[in-house]
Design a protein around this motif. Sequence first.
Motif, mmCIF file in Angstrom:
data_model
loop_
_atom_site.group_PDB
_atom_site.id
_atom_site.type_symbol
_atom_site.label_atom_id
_atom_site.label_comp_id
_atom_site.label_asym_id
_atom_site.label_seq_id
_atom_site.Cartn_x
_atom_site.Cartn_y
_atom_site.Cartn_z
ATOM 1 N N VAL A 59 -3.255 25.656 -14.185
ATOM 2 C CA VAL A 59 -4.374 25.247 -13.329
ATOM 3 C C VAL A 59 -5.618 25.975 -13.824
ATOM 4 N N CYS A 60 -6.781 25.451 -13.453
ATOM 5 C CA CYS A 60 -8.007 26.046 -13.960
ATOM 6 C C CYS A 60 -9.105 26.067 -12.911
ATOM 7 N N GLY A 61 -10.044 26.971 -13.134
ATOM 8 C CA GLY A 61 -11.239 27.107 -12.320
ATOM 9 C C GLY A 61 -12.390 27.487 -13.235
ATOM 10 N N PRO A 62 -13.544 27.827 -12.702
ATOM 11 C CA PRO A 62 -14.695 28.166 -13.544
ATOM 12 C C PRO A 62 -14.378 29.334 -14.481
ATOM 13 N N GLY A 63 -14.337 29.079 -15.776
ATOM 14 C CA GLY A 63 -14.119 30.112 -16.765
ATOM 15 C C GLY A 63 -12.738 30.714 -16.784
ATOM 16 N N ARG A 64 -11.769 30.108 -16.102
ATOM 17 C CA ARG A 64 -10.456 30.734 -15.948
ATOM 18 C C ARG A 64 -9.347 29.696 -15.931
ATOM 19 N N ALA A 65 -8.217 30.040 -16.544
ATOM 20 C CA ALA A 65 -7.028 29.191 -16.493
ATOM 21 C C ALA A 65 -5.804 30.077 -16.333
ATOM 22 N N TYR A 66 -4.756 29.519 -15.740
ATOM 23 C CA TYR A 66 -3.520 30.254 -15.498
ATOM 24 C C TYR A 66 -2.344 29.437 -16.026
ATOM 25 N N PHE A 67 -1.458 30.103 -16.766
ATOM 26 C CA PHE A 67 -0.264 29.455 -17.291
ATOM 27 C C PHE A 67 0.943 30.358 -17.043
ATOM 28 N N GLY A 68 2.039 29.770 -16.595
ATOM 29 C CA GLY A 68 3.288 30.496 -16.464
ATOM 30 C C GLY A 68 3.352 31.497 -15.333
ATOM 31 N N VAL A 69 2.375 31.489 -14.445
ATOM 32 C CA VAL A 69 2.363 32.405 -13.305
ATOM 33 C C VAL A 69 2.069 31.610 -12.040
ATOM 34 N N PRO A 70 2.446 32.129 -10.863
ATOM 35 C CA PRO A 70 2.064 31.463 -9.621
ATOM 36 C C PRO A 70 0.543 31.482 -9.469
ATOM 37 N N ALA A 71 -0.061 30.324 -9.363
ATOM 38 C CA ALA A 71 -1.520 30.237 -9.260
ATOM 39 C C ALA A 71 -1.916 28.905 -8.649
ATOM 40 N N ALA A 72 -3.123 28.858 -8.139
ATOM 41 C CA ALA A 72 -3.636 27.624 -7.551
ATOM 42 C C ALA A 72 -5.151 27.593 -7.654
ATOM 43 N N SER A 73 -5.693 26.381 -7.616
ATOM 44 C CA SER A 73 -7.132 26.177 -7.691
ATOM 45 C C SER A 73 -7.526 25.110 -6.681
ATOM 46 N N VAL A 74 -8.637 25.345 -5.983
ATOM 47 C CA VAL A 74 -9.099 24.439 -4.931
ATOM 48 C C VAL A 74 -10.583 24.140 -5.128
ATOM 49 N N MET A 75 -10.967 22.919 -4.823
ATOM 50 C CA MET A 75 -12.385 22.591 -4.722
ATOM 51 C C MET A 75 -12.600 21.717 -3.503
ATOM 52 N N ILE A 76 -13.657 22.001 -2.748
ATOM 53 C CA ILE A 76 -14.022 21.207 -1.582
ATOM 54 C C ILE A 76 -15.269 20.401 -1.914
ATOM 55 N N ALA A 77 -15.161 19.095 -1.777
ATOM 56 C CA ALA A 77 -16.298 18.190 -1.982
ATOM 57 C C ALA A 77 -16.818 17.764 -0.616
ATOM 58 N N PRO A 78 -18.061 18.096 -0.273
ATOM 59 C CA PRO A 78 -18.597 17.783 1.058
ATOM 60 C C PRO A 78 -18.991 16.311 1.184
ATOM 61 N N LEU A 79 -17.979 15.449 1.213
ATOM 62 C CA LEU A 79 -18.205 14.009 1.277
ATOM 63 C C LEU A 79 -17.844 13.482 2.651
ATOM 64 N N GLY A 80 -18.567 12.484 3.108
ATOM 65 C CA GLY A 80 -18.268 11.864 4.387
ATOM 66 C C GLY A 80 -16.967 11.083 4.337
ATOM 67 N N GLU A 81 -16.278 11.005 5.459
ATOM 68 C CA GLU A 81 -14.980 10.330 5.511
ATOM 69 C C GLU A 81 -15.071 8.859 5.133
ATOM 70 N N ASP A 82 -16.241 8.272 5.285
ATOM 71 C CA ASP A 82 -16.408 6.858 4.961
ATOM 72 C C ASP A 82 -16.742 6.626 3.492
ATOM 73 N N SER A 83 -16.747 7.702 2.679
ATOM 74 C CA SER A 83 -17.141 7.565 1.280
ATOM 75 C C SER A 83 -15.965 7.693 0.314
ATOM 76 N N PHE A 84 -14.746 7.751 0.831
ATOM 77 C CA PHE A 84 -13.582 7.826 -0.048
ATOM 78 C C PHE A 84 -12.342 7.344 0.691
ATOM 79 N N HIS A 85 -11.297 7.058 -0.084
ATOM 80 C CA HIS A 85 -10.015 6.651 0.497
ATOM 81 C C HIS A 85 -8.896 7.273 -0.314
ATOM 82 N N VAL A 86 -8.066 8.091 0.322
ATOM 83 C CA VAL A 86 -6.900 8.680 -0.329
ATOM 84 C C VAL A 86 -5.753 7.675 -0.250
ATOM 85 N N TYR A 87 -5.176 7.342 -1.394
ATOM 86 C CA TYR A 87 -4.091 6.355 -1.397
ATOM 87 C C TYR A 87 -2.763 7.006 -1.782
#
Length: 383
Positions: free
Chosen positions: A73-101
């Motif tokens: 997984v990766c983030g700004p200037g950083r990546a992780y391999f072979g270890v427990p890691a996670a990356s999150v990004m929040i996009a401030p979008l209105g509920e009417d502007s996307f659809h999760v399928y």
Amino acid sequence: MTAEFMAAHASGEHWASISSELAEKLERQGPISGGLAFLYVSEVIAGDMGSMLTFLRSRLGIEFWVGASGVGVCGPGRAYFGVPAASVMIAPLGEDSFHVYVPLRTDADIDDAVLQEAIARLEPLFGLVHADPAVPDTLKLLPELARTGSTYLVGGVASGSDKGSAQIANKVTGGGLSGVLFAGNTVVQVGLSQACSPIGPVHRVTEGRGGIISLLDDKPAYQVFCDEMAADENGLSLASGGGAGAQAGTGRYHLAFMVPGTDTGDFVVRNLMGIDPQNNLLAVNDDAQPGDAVRFVRRDSATAEQDLRRMLADLQRRLPARPRGALYCSCVARGPYLFGTENREMMIIQEELGDLPLTGFYGNGEICNDRFYAYTGVLTLFM
């Protein structure tokens, strides 16, 4: 004032400590008021993705989530391999502007009333897709999914552990193509870095079936391969018929299928799986048919960095303003295996574009437009 994208990445010994650190980092960036969240976790904790999702949804108060597990997984200037890691990004979008399928497994799933209603409402021009490597046949649905609203797709194939790969489409799921479609007024810029440089001219498959190529331009395929390797000043010098030397060279050389109808020389790279000097045959992990346009390409670290910087420079020339956030889907064969260190690839992106909120993962293949790629990095910038 327009809400800002937020991103965080973390590593630790346990999913709970990683999740807590992610939440704390995001909360320090300012108030969180819903939107769409992307979550990518390394495959070593793919089995804990459901627990992480439950914790983060409750802690951050965000309802809508998409994501996948990856080799890294990766983030700004950083990546992780072979270890427990996670990356999150929040996009401030209105509920009417996307659809999760939810995962699409057949043509009938694309025709589902809920998805078609969302497409009619959003008129999407851009979408994110995550694929399950356990069901590779669903990649054949990409062209049809892309045709829904003329949608340009980006994404990648998830990677799992012995507990299986995982996708997120508001819940942990799997078994097909899942992701999110964005409203037509969502503005993005997309760049594709191939990490391979062409050698020699474009050839036509004149005899081939399945993954076996016997003739290129009416010449023995293995002989054409040897001639081009011998002429490649940066590669291995292979004598005609030098089976042992040729076998050593196939790891850095690949066969690229040219994309029909493109005016940019675009191609998709496939592995040379084997060679048969006695019968002058090449084996490739795709269906090679007579008439296919192909060329040999070389993959190495210098070419990879050069092409990544080329892609980033091209993106910058097209940017109307500073991007708000970024999403990067890269190949497991890149990262430390191609750039030398696990962070180098992400540091180059940061050097060229600055410190943007960014998330992403390293998977078993990449998706750009309606095609499945290998050895590429696909960068999406949200404007």
